[in-house]
Design a protein around this motif. Structure first.
Motif, PDB file in Angstrom:
ATOM      1  N   ILE A 288      52.140  16.613  40.139  1.00 12.63           N
ATOM      2  CA  ILE A 288      51.575  16.323  41.449  1.00 12.63           C
ATOM      3  C   ILE A 288      51.728  17.572  42.291  1.00 12.63           C
ATOM      4  CG2 ILE A 288      51.726  14.919  43.525  1.00 12.63           C
ATOM      5  CD1 ILE A 288      52.775  12.649  41.813  1.00 12.63           C
ATOM      6  N   VAL A 289      50.596  18.147  42.709  1.00 13.85           N
ATOM      7  CA  VAL A 289      50.585  19.381  43.472  1.00 13.85           C
ATOM      8  C   VAL A 289      49.916  19.118  44.817  1.00 13.85           C
ATOM      9  CG1 VAL A 289      49.824  21.783  43.539  1.00 13.85           C
ATOM     10  CG2 VAL A 289      50.480  20.744  41.356  1.00 13.85           C
ATOM     11  N   ASN A 290      50.679  19.321  45.897  1.00 15.85           N
ATOM     12  CA  ASN A 290      50.165  19.074  47.247  1.00 15.85           C
ATOM     13  C   ASN A 290      49.602  17.664  47.368  1.00 15.85           C
ATOM     14  OD1 ASN A 290      50.789  21.741  48.049  1.00 15.85           O
ATOM     15  ND2 ASN A 290      48.813  22.483  47.274  1.00 15.85           N
ATOM     16  N   SER A 291      50.350  16.715  46.826  1.00 20.35           N
ATOM     17  CA  SER A 291      50.003  15.284  46.871  1.00 20.35           C
ATOM     18  C   SER A 291      48.794  14.929  46.014  1.00 20.35           C
ATOM     19  CB  SER A 291      49.748  14.816  48.315  1.00 20.35           C
ATOM     20  OG  SER A 291      50.881  15.038  49.125  1.00 20.35           O
ATOM     21  N   ILE A 292      48.305  15.868  45.211  1.00 25.42           N
ATOM     22  CA  ILE A 292      47.152  15.615  44.344  1.00 25.42           C
ATOM     23  C   ILE A 292      47.610  15.519  42.890  1.00 25.42           C
ATOM     24  CG2 ILE A 292      44.937  16.514  43.528  1.00 25.42           C
ATOM     25  CD1 ILE A 292      44.655  17.971  46.183  1.00 25.42           C
ATOM     26  N   PRO A 293      47.317  14.405  42.213  1.00 24.63           N
ATOM     27  CA  PRO A 293      47.732  14.278  40.802  1.00 24.63           C
ATOM     28  C   PRO A 293      46.989  15.246  39.895  1.00 24.63           C
ATOM     29  CG  PRO A 293      46.341  12.437  41.446  1.00 24.63           C
ATOM     30  CD  PRO A 293      46.619  13.207  42.698  1.00 24.63           C
ATOM     31  N   VAL A 294      47.699  15.792  38.931  1.00 19.62           N
ATOM     32  CA  VAL A 294      47.125  16.710  37.948  1.00 19.62           C
ATOM     33  C   VAL A 294      47.187  16.035  36.583  1.00 19.62           C
ATOM     34  CG1 VAL A 294      47.296  18.960  36.841  1.00 19.62           C
ATOM     35  CG2 VAL A 294      47.862  18.717  39.274  1.00 19.62           C
ATOM     36  N   TYR A 295      46.037  15.904  35.929  1.00 14.30           N
ATOM     37  CA  TYR A 295      45.976  15.211  34.649  1.00 14.30           C
ATOM     38  C   TYR A 295      45.817  16.220  33.509  1.00 14.30           C
ATOM     39  CZ  TYR A 295      45.272  11.195  37.672  1.00 14.30           C
ATOM     40  OH  TYR A 295      45.435  10.238  38.649  1.00 14.30           O
ATOM     41  N   PRO A 296      46.254  15.856  32.319  1.00 11.80           N
ATOM     42  CA  PRO A 296      46.143  16.789  31.188  1.00 11.80           C
ATOM     43  C   PRO A 296      44.689  17.077  30.850  1.00 11.80           C
ATOM     44  CG  PRO A 296      46.851  14.615  30.435  1.00 11.80           C
ATOM     45  CD  PRO A 296      46.902  14.595  31.923  1.00 11.80           C
ATOM     46  N   SER A 297      44.427  18.305  30.428  1.00  7.38           N
ATOM     47  CA  SER A 297      43.081  18.724  30.050  1.00  7.38           C
ATOM     48  C   SER A 297      43.019  18.947  28.547  1.00  7.38           C
ATOM     49  CB  SER A 297      42.696  20.009  30.782  1.00  7.38           C
ATOM     50  OG  SER A 297      43.607  21.048  30.461  1.00  7.38           O
ATOM     51  N   VAL A 298      41.805  19.045  28.034  1.00 10.27           N
ATOM     52  CA  VAL A 298      41.623  19.322  26.610  1.00 10.27           C
ATOM     53  C   VAL A 298      42.161  20.724  26.307  1.00 10.27           C
ATOM     54  CG1 VAL A 298      39.928  19.601  24.765  1.00 10.27           C
ATOM     55  CG2 VAL A 298      39.611  17.832  26.511  1.00 10.27           C
ATOM     56  N   SER A 299      42.976  20.835  25.259  1.00 14.27           N
ATOM     57  CA  SER A 299      43.578  22.121  24.930  1.00 14.27           C
ATOM     58  C   SER A 299      44.071  22.101  23.494  1.00 14.27           C
ATOM     59  CB  SER A 299      44.738  22.433  25.874  1.00 14.27           C
ATOM     60  OG  SER A 299      45.832  21.577  25.623  1.00 14.27           O
ATOM     61  N   ARG A 300      44.623  23.239  23.059  1.00 11.18           N
ATOM     62  CA  ARG A 300      45.187  23.338  21.718  1.00 11.18           C
ATOM     63  C   ARG A 300      46.663  22.939  21.690  1.00 11.18           C
ATOM     64  NH1 ARG A 300      42.649  28.755  21.179  1.00 11.18           N
ATOM     65  NH2 ARG A 300      40.690  28.546  20.053  1.00 11.18           N
ATOM     66  N   LYS A 301      47.276  22.769  22.824  1.00 12.25           N
ATOM     67  CA  LYS A 301      48.717  22.482  22.846  1.00 12.25           C
ATOM     68  C   LYS A 301      48.999  21.112  22.227  1.00 12.25           C
ATOM     69  CE  LYS A 301      48.954  20.732  27.597  1.00 12.25           C
ATOM     70  NZ  LYS A 301      49.428  19.384  27.280  1.00 12.25           N
ATOM     71  N   ASN A 302      50.078  21.064  21.469  1.00  7.39           N
ATOM     72  CA  ASN A 302      50.439  19.844  20.734  1.00  7.39           C
ATOM     73  C   ASN A 302      51.678  19.185  21.326  1.00  7.39           C
ATOM     74  OD1 ASN A 302      52.090  21.949  19.936  1.00  7.39           O
ATOM     75  ND2 ASN A 302      52.382  21.128  17.864  1.00  7.39           N
ATOM     76  N   TYR A 303      51.741  19.141  22.636  1.00 13.32           N
ATOM     77  CA  TYR A 303      52.859  18.478  23.300  1.00 13.32           C
ATOM     78  C   TYR A 303      52.413  18.022  24.686  1.00 13.32           C
ATOM     79  CZ  TYR A 303      53.294  22.860  25.856  1.00 13.32           C
ATOM     80  OH  TYR A 303      53.021  23.958  26.635  1.00 13.32           O
ATOM     81  N   LEU A 304      53.197  17.106  25.260  1.00 14.47           N
ATOM     82  CA  LEU A 304      52.926  16.596  26.595  1.00 14.47           C
ATOM     83  C   LEU A 304      54.259  16.346  27.280  1.00 14.47           C
ATOM     84  CD1 LEU A 304      50.632  15.545  28.526  1.00 14.47           C
ATOM     85  CD2 LEU A 304      51.168  13.265  27.643  1.00 14.47           C
TER      86      LEU A 304
END
Length: 322
Positions: free
Chosen positions: A207-223
């Motif tokens: 959450i950045v400046n009260s705005i939620p940030v959701y995961p995007s499509v990527s090569r990373k294999n973790y969350l």
């Protein structure tokens, strides 16, 4: 010296005059349209989360002027013969139609090709052939992505020993370049005057400046999901409602979509370098369709159940359970 300078001036003047005279005698023709040649476009993404598959077959078109929106005839291609080769069997897709919601341009239904009871398995090869009534053929092939294996997962939220929940997975060897899309959801029920309503909300990763940030499509294999983010979601579901006991927290889950190599390459080509500092100035027409354009690809979807701690739920005044 003055004579030399004068001669140079006269030379450039006469040269410019001759160029302008030449151009005035030539008829300059500029046509932004190339000679039209019909091309076929086939879109087919095999879904690993359903046995119902749907494809779209269309074509390029020409207009009298230069505005493509002048065309009011749906360029969908009908009555094509579409066959799929998979696991030593041949499947035939059938033409279907859907109601068109937006009829401001096209008035006819949306024409698609469908296939029922077709399930894809990890690592399998799939081939498709599209044959139009005029004999034109399109072909393509893809390999279903391999199944992911979990390395670690926090099955109970929030974790007590750390201030974030983490999830990690991997693919078999020789699968570089595969992209993932992750989504976590919280499931809950709300008691109303007319009954109980089942609801869900996606859990962001920050959450950045009260705005939620959701995961995007990527090569990373973790969350990774910080505990303060989960706290924010828990508060948000009943924001403005003082009667917290009307809310029952049921569970959560993690959904991971694994794209095959074709789908991953398509996403990479249409989204630049997948970072906030890169700018793509050239438009890429990605296709893996032989004889035409489009994409034939596949993806798998895995879902993992996650529990919510009862004491944590009750600390917000909510009920716990089903």
């Amino acid at each position: 010296m003055r004579l030399i300078f004068y001669n140079r001036i006269m030379f450039y003047f006469l040269f410019l005059l001759s160029v302008l005279s030449f151009l005035s005698c030539k008829e300059i023709i500029f046509n932004p349209k190339e000679e039209y040649s019909k091309k076929y476009i086939f879109y087919f993404i095999l879904r690993g989360d359903t046995t119902y598959q749907a494809a779209k077959l269309t074509s390029t078109y020409d207009v009298d002027g230069f505005n493509p929106m002048d065309n009011e005839t749906d360029p969908s291609v009908k009555n094509a013969d579409i066959k799929i080769w998979y696991d030593n069997r041949v499947y035939t897709m059938y033409q279907d139609s859907l109601k068109r919601n937006d009829t401001s341009r096209y008035k006819t239904p949306v024409y698609i090709y469908t296939l029922n009871d077709f399930k894809i398995d990890p690592g399998k090869n799939v081939e498709v052939q599209v044959e139009m009534q005029n004999g034109k053929k399109l072909t393509a092939q893809t390999t279903v992505p391999p199944e992911i294996a979990l390395d670690s997962i926090d099955i109970i939220l929030p974790p007590l020993e750390k201030n974030y929940a983490s999830f990690a997975w991997h693919l078999p060897d020789n699968n570089d370049g595969i992209y993932f899309s992750e989504k976590m959801r919280l499931y809950y029920k709300v008691k109303t005057d007319t009954g109980t309503v089942n609801k869900s909300i996606q859990i962001p990763v920050d959450i950045v400046n009260s705005i939620p940030v959701y995961p995007s499509v990527s090569r990373k294999n973790y969350l990774m999901v910080p505990n303060y983010v989960l706290d924010s979601v828990m508060k948000r579901i009943s924001y403005g409602d003082p009667i917290k006991k009307n809310y029952t927290i049921v569970s959560a889950d993690l959904e991971i979509i694994v794209m095959d190599r074709v789908y991953s390459a398509y996403y990479s080509s249409t989204h630049g370098y997948l970072d906030s500092y890169s700018i793509r100035v050239d438009e890429i027409d990605f296709t893996n369709i032989n004889g035409g354009y489009g994409i034939f690809a596949s993806y798998l979807k895995k879902r993992y159940s996650i529990l919510i701690r009862q004491s944590y739920v009750e600390s917000f005044g909510y009920k716990y359970g089903y």
